[in-house]
Design a protein around this motif. Sequence first.
Motif, mmCIF file in Angstrom:
data_model
loop_
_atom_site.group_PDB
_atom_site.id
_atom_site.type_symbol
_atom_site.label_atom_id
_atom_site.label_comp_id
_atom_site.label_asym_id
_atom_site.label_seq_id
_atom_site.Cartn_x
_atom_site.Cartn_y
_atom_site.Cartn_z
ATOM 1 N N ILE A 75 0.835 -1.193 0.000
ATOM 2 C CA ILE A 75 0.000 0.000 0.000
ATOM 3 C C ILE A 75 0.872 1.246 0.000
ATOM 4 O O ILE A 75 0.607 2.197 -0.725
ATOM 5 N N GLN A 76 1.932 1.208 0.807
ATOM 6 C CA GLN A 76 2.779 2.381 0.941
ATOM 7 C C GLN A 76 4.138 1.945 1.470
ATOM 8 O O GLN A 76 4.236 1.005 2.251
ATOM 9 N N GLN A 77 5.181 2.656 1.045
ATOM 10 C CA GLN A 77 6.511 2.458 1.612
ATOM 11 C C GLN A 77 7.131 3.823 1.810
ATOM 12 O O GLN A 77 7.296 4.589 0.858
ATOM 13 N N VAL A 78 7.396 4.150 3.060
ATOM 14 C CA VAL A 78 8.006 5.433 3.405
ATOM 15 C C VAL A 78 9.220 5.139 4.259
ATOM 16 O O VAL A 78 9.091 4.577 5.357
ATOM 17 N N GLY A 79 10.384 5.495 3.754
ATOM 18 C CA GLY A 79 11.607 5.274 4.509
ATOM 19 C C GLY A 79 11.809 3.807 4.812
ATOM 20 O O GLY A 79 11.902 2.982 3.910
ATOM 21 N N LYS A 80 11.840 3.481 6.097
ATOM 22 C CA LYS A 80 12.106 2.116 6.532
ATOM 23 C C LYS A 80 10.849 1.387 6.999
ATOM 24 O O LYS A 80 10.928 0.422 7.758
ATOM 25 N N VAL A 81 9.693 1.843 6.547
ATOM 26 C CA VAL A 81 8.437 1.212 6.935
ATOM 27 C C VAL A 81 7.587 0.962 5.686
ATOM 28 O O VAL A 81 7.449 1.833 4.832
ATOM 29 N N ALA A 82 7.026 -0.246 5.607
ATOM 30 C CA ALA A 82 6.138 -0.599 4.495
ATOM 31 C C ALA A 82 4.793 -1.036 5.064
ATOM 32 O O ALA A 82 4.725 -1.658 6.129
ATOM 33 N N LEU A 83 3.735 -0.690 4.365
ATOM 34 C CA LEU A 83 2.380 -1.078 4.736
ATOM 35 C C LEU A 83 1.909 -2.112 3.729
ATOM 36 O O LEU A 83 1.860 -1.840 2.528
ATOM 37 N N LEU A 84 1.585 -3.323 4.222
ATOM 38 C CA LEU A 84 1.201 -4.439 3.360
ATOM 39 C C LEU A 84 -0.241 -4.829 3.605
ATOM 40 O O LEU A 84 -0.741 -4.744 4.731
ATOM 41 N N TYR A 85 -0.882 -5.309 2.534
ATOM 42 C CA TYR A 85 -2.273 -5.767 2.625
ATOM 43 C C TYR A 85 -2.414 -7.082 1.874
ATOM 44 O O TYR A 85 -1.866 -7.271 0.793
ATOM 45 N N ARG A 86 -3.141 -7.992 2.491
ATOM 46 C CA ARG A 86 -3.564 -9.227 1.815
ATOM 47 C C ARG A 86 -4.950 -9.567 2.333
ATOM 48 O O ARG A 86 -5.169 -9.706 3.537
ATOM 49 N N ALA A 87 -5.901 -9.680 1.413
ATOM 50 C CA ALA A 87 -7.288 -9.969 1.783
ATOM 51 C C ALA A 87 -7.397 -11.364 2.374
ATOM 52 O O ALA A 87 -6.724 -12.296 1.938
ATOM 53 N N ASN A 88 -8.234 -11.487 3.382
ATOM 54 C CA ASN A 88 -8.501 -12.761 4.032
ATOM 55 C C ASN A 88 -9.958 -13.112 3.744
ATOM 56 O O ASN A 88 -10.844 -12.281 3.932
ATOM 57 N N LYS A 89 -10.208 -14.342 3.291
ATOM 58 C CA LYS A 89 -11.577 -14.734 2.935
ATOM 59 C C LYS A 89 -12.501 -14.773 4.146
ATOM 60 O O LYS A 89 -13.678 -14.451 4.043
ATOM 61 N N LYS A 90 -11.965 -15.180 5.294
ATOM 62 C CA LYS A 90 -12.757 -15.221 6.522
ATOM 63 C C LYS A 90 -11.997 -14.494 7.624
ATOM 64 O O LYS A 90 -11.383 -15.123 8.487
ATOM 65 N N PRO A 91 -12.016 -13.150 7.623
ATOM 66 C CA PRO A 91 -11.267 -12.413 8.633
ATOM 67 C C PRO A 91 -11.867 -12.575 10.023
ATOM 68 O O PRO A 91 -13.082 -12.691 10.186
ATOM 69 N N ASN A 92 -10.992 -12.594 11.018
ATOM 70 C CA ASN A 92 -11.401 -12.651 12.411
ATOM 71 C C ASN A 92 -11.636 -11.214 12.875
ATOM 72 O O ASN A 92 -10.714 -10.413 12.892
ATOM 73 N N PRO A 93 -12.867 -10.867 13.270
ATOM 74 C CA PRO A 93 -13.160 -9.478 13.662
ATOM 75 C C PRO A 93 -12.334 -8.997 14.853
ATOM 76 O O PRO A 93 -12.121 -7.806 15.014
ATOM 77 N N LYS A 94 -11.854 -9.916 15.671
ATOM 78 C CA LYS A 94 -11.062 -9.533 16.829
ATOM 79 C C LYS A 94 -9.622 -9.210 16.442
ATOM 80 O O LYS A 94 -8.927 -8.486 17.161
ATOM 81 N N LEU A 95 -9.134 -9.743 15.332
ATOM 82 C CA LEU A 95 -7.743 -9.546 14.937
ATOM 83 C C LEU A 95 -7.557 -8.627 13.740
ATOM 84 O O LEU A 95 -6.533 -7.954 13.626
ATOM 85 N N SER A 96 -8.508 -8.593 12.842
ATOM 86 C CA SER A 96 -8.349 -7.838 11.594
ATOM 87 C C SER A 96 -8.250 -6.342 11.873
ATOM 88 O O SER A 96 -9.085 -5.768 12.574
#
Length: 100
Positions: A75-96
């Motif tokens: 999604i984004q990479q700024v300096g030494k930090v990257a933001l990653l996304y991967r869709a989950n078919k059955k996300p856990n509402p407590k963790l997502s």
Amino acid sequence: MPLSSERKKHFRALGHKLNPIVTIADRGLTDGVRAELNRALDDHELIKVKLAVSEREDRHEVVELLKALPRVEIIQQVGKVALLYRANKKPNPKLSNLLR
């Protein structure tokens, strides 16, 4: 399927408050780091990754390796930090990070 710019903007806003879950150091994407990345993406869908790699060129190589992971979108990479996304078919509402 690539994400729309509006969806990426929304993910960047959500990612702003997140702390890095995984750190990738000078040894790069080892099997242990890949396993932890997969676990974190399965649980949280949207994660921050700290790139503790000293050289800029090495960081770019690590980002290219992250792009090659299955179904992972940077999604984004700024300096030494990257933001990653991967869709989950059955996300856990407590963790997502997208459902909390």
